[in-house]
Enzyme design. Structure first.
Site, PDB file in Angstrom:
ATOM      1  N   GLN A  18       2.257   5.912   1.068  1.00 42.31           N
ATOM      2  CA  GLN A  18       1.006   7.101   1.299  1.00 42.31           C
ATOM      3  C   GLN A  18       2.072   8.394   1.446  1.00 42.31           C
ATOM      4  OE1 GLN A  18      -1.549   5.749   4.708  1.00 42.31           O
ATOM      5  NE2 GLN A  18       0.059   4.426   4.996  1.00 42.31           N
ATOM      6  N   ASN A  19       3.289   8.128   1.105  1.00 38.13           N
ATOM      7  CA  ASN A  19       4.134   9.562   1.362  1.00 38.13           C
ATOM      8  C   ASN A  19       4.163  10.200   0.115  1.00 38.13           C
ATOM      9  OD1 ASN A  19       4.467   8.611   3.790  1.00 38.13           O
ATOM     10  ND2 ASN A  19       6.683   7.708   3.459  1.00 38.13           N
ATOM     11  N   ASP A  37       6.824  12.202  -0.376  1.00 44.20           N
ATOM     12  CA  ASP A  37       8.163  12.612  -0.648  1.00 44.20           C
ATOM     13  C   ASP A  37       8.646  11.517  -1.824  1.00 44.20           C
ATOM     14  OD1 ASP A  37       8.822  11.044   2.422  1.00 44.20           O
ATOM     15  OD2 ASP A  37       9.329  10.205   0.495  1.00 44.20           O
ATOM     16  N   HIS A  82      -1.169   8.891  -2.212  1.00 40.48           N
ATOM     17  CA  HIS A  82      -1.611  10.330  -1.666  1.00 40.48           C
ATOM     18  C   HIS A  82      -0.982  11.595  -2.675  1.00 40.48           C
ATOM     19  CE1 HIS A  82      -2.723   8.156   2.169  1.00 40.48           C
ATOM     20  NE2 HIS A  82      -3.437   8.095   1.242  1.00 40.48           N
TER      21      HIS A  82
END
Ligand code: APR
Length: 230
Positions: free
Chosen positions: A88-89, A91, A106
């Site tokens: 979901q990160n 980065d 995401h």
């Protein structure tokens, strides 16, 4: 013999020990901002500069940090398992740690898109400013899935989760759907693990082992459990 498929769903908690703030912990990102102002299409329409600057700051934070022991531990598991990470990160710390199969539900902070076209992306490591236009002539924006926007990668994530021989969840409060719903697509009979410094509530999952620790130590302990499954 082919390697067992280890599917791992990660959230902001796995990047916390790299110094990146989570969203819902105390002093989390959403404590400092009104999520509807900085992470919804309406917020971007109302005040695009605020939203562009919010993600410009996120982008600088990620550029100034590095993977932690949890990211590295997961990358090393590729030696013995067919590891697929669903994160979901936004980065790129899984990739920088060496993980080779990373699906971002995401979006990604080092990519941008035009407001008109949600598919075509362009690399970005600096700031996006109001007035920066894509080749289609429309404003450039972060390649991030905001609340109320569709999650185009969820179908692929569900397909991958269904193939898991082992399923692990690391550093997510499991409060945001459809990502959190992935836990229900892991087969009942396979071993499952939840790693979190404070284990989030989940409806009863079969064959569940919980490891309630910081992500770095938790992944180290997960590794020991997985050795027994080789
Ligand atoms: N080690 C392990 N787990 C940790 C650590 C740590 N050092 N620090 C925090 N955690 C755990 C918290 O206990 C919590 O369960 O990480 C989780 C963070 O939860 P959230 O802040 O809700 O982040 P996440 O679940 O990734 O949010 C999902 O919500 O805001 C949207 O799009 C955004 O992708 C994000 C989504």
């Amino acid at each position: 013999m082919s390697k067992q498929k280890l599917i791992v769903l990660t959230g902001a908690g796995i990047s916390a020990e790299s110094g990146l703030r989570t969203f819902r912990d105390t002093d989390g990102l959403w404590e400092g901002y009104n999520v509807y102002e900085v992470a919804t299409p309406e917020g971007f329409r109302k005040n695009p500069e605020l939203v562009l600057d919010f993600y410009n700051m996120r982008r600088r934070d990620v550029a100034n940090t590095k993977p932690n022991a949890a990211h590295i531990g997961l990358a090393e598991l590729e030696n013995d398992f067919d590891v697929h990470i669903i994160t979901q990160n936004i980065d790129d710390l899984h990739e920088r740690a060496g993980s080779t199969n990373v699906l971002h539900l995401h979006g990604e902070i080092f990519k941008m898109r035009s407001v008109k076209n949600s598919v075509k992306t362009y690399p970005i490591h600096g700031d996006i400013k109001l007035g920066d236009l894509a080749e289609d002539g429309s404003q450039l924006r972060p390649f991030i899935v905001w609340f109320e926007e569709p999650v185009p990668m969820i179908e692929a994530a569900i397909r991958i989760t269904k193939t898991a021989d082992i399923f692990a969840v690391i550093g997510t409060s499991l409060q945001v759907y459809p990502a959190a719903g992935l836990v229900n697509y892991a087969a009942r009979e396979i071993p499952k693990f939840i790693l979190d410094k404070k284990i989030p509530y989940t409806s009863s999952l079969q064959n569940l082992t919980v490891i309630e620790k910081g992500a770095g130590d938790a992944v180290f302990q997960l590794n020991a459990h997985l050795r027994n499954l080789l």
